[in-house]
Design an enzyme around this catalytic site. Structure first.
Site, mmCIF file in Angstrom:
data_model
loop_
_atom_site.group_PDB
_atom_site.id
_atom_site.type_symbol
_atom_site.label_atom_id
_atom_site.label_comp_id
_atom_site.label_asym_id
_atom_site.label_seq_id
_atom_site.Cartn_x
_atom_site.Cartn_y
_atom_site.Cartn_z
ATOM 1 N N SER A 286 24.196 34.858 -18.774
ATOM 2 C CA SER A 286 23.021 34.026 -18.554
ATOM 3 C C SER A 286 23.414 32.572 -18.514
ATOM 4 C CB SER A 286 22.022 34.243 -19.687
ATOM 5 O OG SER A 286 22.603 33.700 -20.862
ATOM 6 N N LYS A 287 22.506 31.787 -17.979
ATOM 7 C CA LYS A 287 22.747 30.360 -17.810
ATOM 8 C C LYS A 287 22.987 29.677 -19.157
ATOM 9 C CE LYS A 287 20.993 26.781 -14.851
ATOM 10 N NZ LYS A 287 21.898 26.628 -13.796
#
Ligand code: GLU
Length: 526
Positions: A286-287
């Site tokens: 994920s970011k």
């Protein structure tokens, strides 16, 4: 004759899904596709899907198609299509059919277009109507409020929320009357009752679902747009796609797609669902834990070849006993196969990417590397901007790059390990000039010796790194450290730096002499 009949005629005694799959590949022109939704940047997971689809098709002389899935109009991001295309083209994944960028404008090419779903709306409508007229789909007028209420009741009763088919039995007259009065409606695909849906996934093997766990799927929304499920089946069929390779998150959608294929009497494509990409702590990539956009990696100075190579190895390996890790795109086309893709999630290890990028940088020819830094604007940084003019010339920058090439993990790091190359004056403690237990006096005399040799040397000596090295090594004689350490510190002012030959070669005669002078002044007689 269907492919299945042909295969049965072949008379294999042992019928396995693998032998069917091999036979299918032999008798078909392979077509894969990458079908991103233009909702933002290209995620590294998306790049892997595109790459595997590309490699799978190319290995078999097939076509790689690019299609844009923009049926969810609320999630569209302007400029996203151009962004996706630009990244795919930068990394070398050009499609045979679909969309390409020409001078920043998106163009479609191929015989199966349009390749943007929002330009295909009448087609989806036609196919949805066909299902309605055959009783395989129905209009539904349930409002969002009614559906919410229905779900709440089901959840309270500890039942799985599921559409209750409230509109399934509406008569055609009633449907028409309600539509004519302007009531909003959707079209739902009727999921058959009590059926096992089984298919062979190219990566996971046999996968089984039961229709009791599926909702009557909306296939046309109230805005007239199809949902992903209808559009993907219609398009993959009409675009003659043979193999759908996509992320694991689409696995639960596949049985619905198979049912839609079946409803139309079409042969479903083969499917391969790729494992998730994970952070090193095994959570979903994920970011929050770093960059996920391919363009961010390119902007940081990861080379496209390294990115492709790295992404190819996320979940795939060339097989047991194979130790090769560096692959060109052509080698990947040759070696890649879905059979060797792992079922388990693949960890995205940035350290490995750094290592791989450094390997690619090391192997590059200096002019090409220099051009890449220029093109990628990696020289446009404060460190260089504030440097004296001669330190900003191509010749100077290329010399720094030559020296740094073997230690650079990414292009954005250029110059950062050696900021002394870009300053007129360098600051350091004169104690640093002392080699081991030597005195400052000893440093001073070494520097004086170097000054004499280099002052007398012809300027042309700086053209040849090896000549400069030779003359300084000769001067150093047996006790290298005594001579070379103070010289290196004089030129760099740093505890660690490239060799004194490297530093002198980059700095040029004038700056070399100026720095030695300065060091001599810093080391007065004790
Ligand atoms: N449009 C879907 C996405 O953006 C593609 C799913 C598929 O490949 O079927 O992920």
């Amino acid at each position: 004759m269907s492919i299945l009949d042909l295969w049965l005629q072949k008379g294999d005694n042992v019928v396995t899904s693998d032998s069917y799959s091999d036979f299918f590949i032999m008798t078909h022109h392979i077509r894969t596709r990458f079908a991103p939704s233009p909702t933002g940047f290209l995620h590294v997971g998306g790049l892997r899907t595109a790459l595997y689809s590309y490699l799978f098709a190319k290995k078999r002389g097939g076509d790689f198609v690019l299609r844009i899935e923009d049926t969810d109009q609320k999630r569209l991001v302007s400029g996203a299509i151009e962004g996706l295309l630009s990244v795919l083209e930068t990394v070398g994944l050009r499609c045979d059919e679909g969309l390409t960028l020409r001078e920043g404008i998106c163009e479609q090419h191929g015989d199966h277009g349009p390749y943007i779903q929002s330009e295909r709306l009448p087609l989806y409508q036609k196919y949805a109507n066909e299902l309605v007229s055959r009783g395989l789909a129905y209009h539904c007028f349930c409002t969002a409020d009614r559906l919410t209420e229905m779900r709440e009741i089901q959840i309270a009763a500890k039942r799985a929320p599921r559409y209750d088919r409230h509109c399934l039995t509406l008569s055609q007259e009633e449907v028409e009357a309600r539509q004519n009065s302007g009531e909003a409606s959707v079209i739902r695909f009727r999921i058959p009752d009590d059926r096992d849906i089984e298919f062979t996934d190219l990566i996971r093997g046999t996968v089984r679902f039961h229709t009791r766990d599926m909702d009557d799927q909306v296939i046309i929304k109230s805005d007239g747009f199809p949902t992903y499920h209808l559009a993907v089946v219609v398009d993959d069929h009409l675009m003659e796609i043979t193999h759908v390779i996509r992320g694991e998150e689409w696995l639960p959608s596949t049985p619905k797609h198979i049912l839609i294929y079946e409803a139309f009497g079409w042969q479903a494509t083969e499917f391969g669902h790729l494992p998730l990409l994970l952070n090193p702590d095994k959570s979903k990539l994920s970011k929050r834990q770093g960059d996920v956009a391919v363009e961010d990696y390119l902007a940081k100075g990861y080379l496209k070849e390294a990115l492709i190579n790295f992404v190819a190895l996320l979940g795939w390996n060339p097989g047991k006993g194979e130790t090769q890790e560096i692959f060109t795109l052509t080698e990947l086309v040759e070696k890649f196969d879905l059979e060797k893709v792992n079922k388990a999630g693949a960890v995205f290890d940035i350290k490995k990417l750094d290592w791989m990028n450094a390997e690619y940088i090391k192997r590059m020819d200096i002019d090409t590397l220099f051009a890449q830094l220029r093109e990628g604007h990696f020289f446009e940084k404060e460190l260089i901007r504030q440097a004296p003019d001669f330190m900003q010339t191509d010749i100077f920058l290329k010399r720094v790059l030559t020296i740094e090439q073997d230690r650079l993990a990414k292009l954005s790091e250029f110059g950062e390990q050696n900021p002394f190359f870009f300053s007129q004056h360098i600051e350091y403690d004169n104690e640093l000039l002392r080699w081991k237990d030597n005195s400052l006096d000893s440093a001073r005399s070494a520097l004086k010796q170097a000054l004499t040799i280099l002052t007398d040397a012809d300027e042309s000596l700086w053209n040849e790194h090896s000549q400069l090295e030779k003359i300084l090594l000769e001067a150093a004689g047996e006790k290298r450290g005594d001579f070379l350490w103070p010289l290196r510190v004089a030129l760099s002012g740093a505890q660690r730096s490239p060799s004194p030959f490297d530093c002198a070669w980059v700095l040029g005669k004038d700056m070399t002499l100026e720095r030695i002078h300065m060091a001599i002044r810093k080391s007065p007689t004790e």
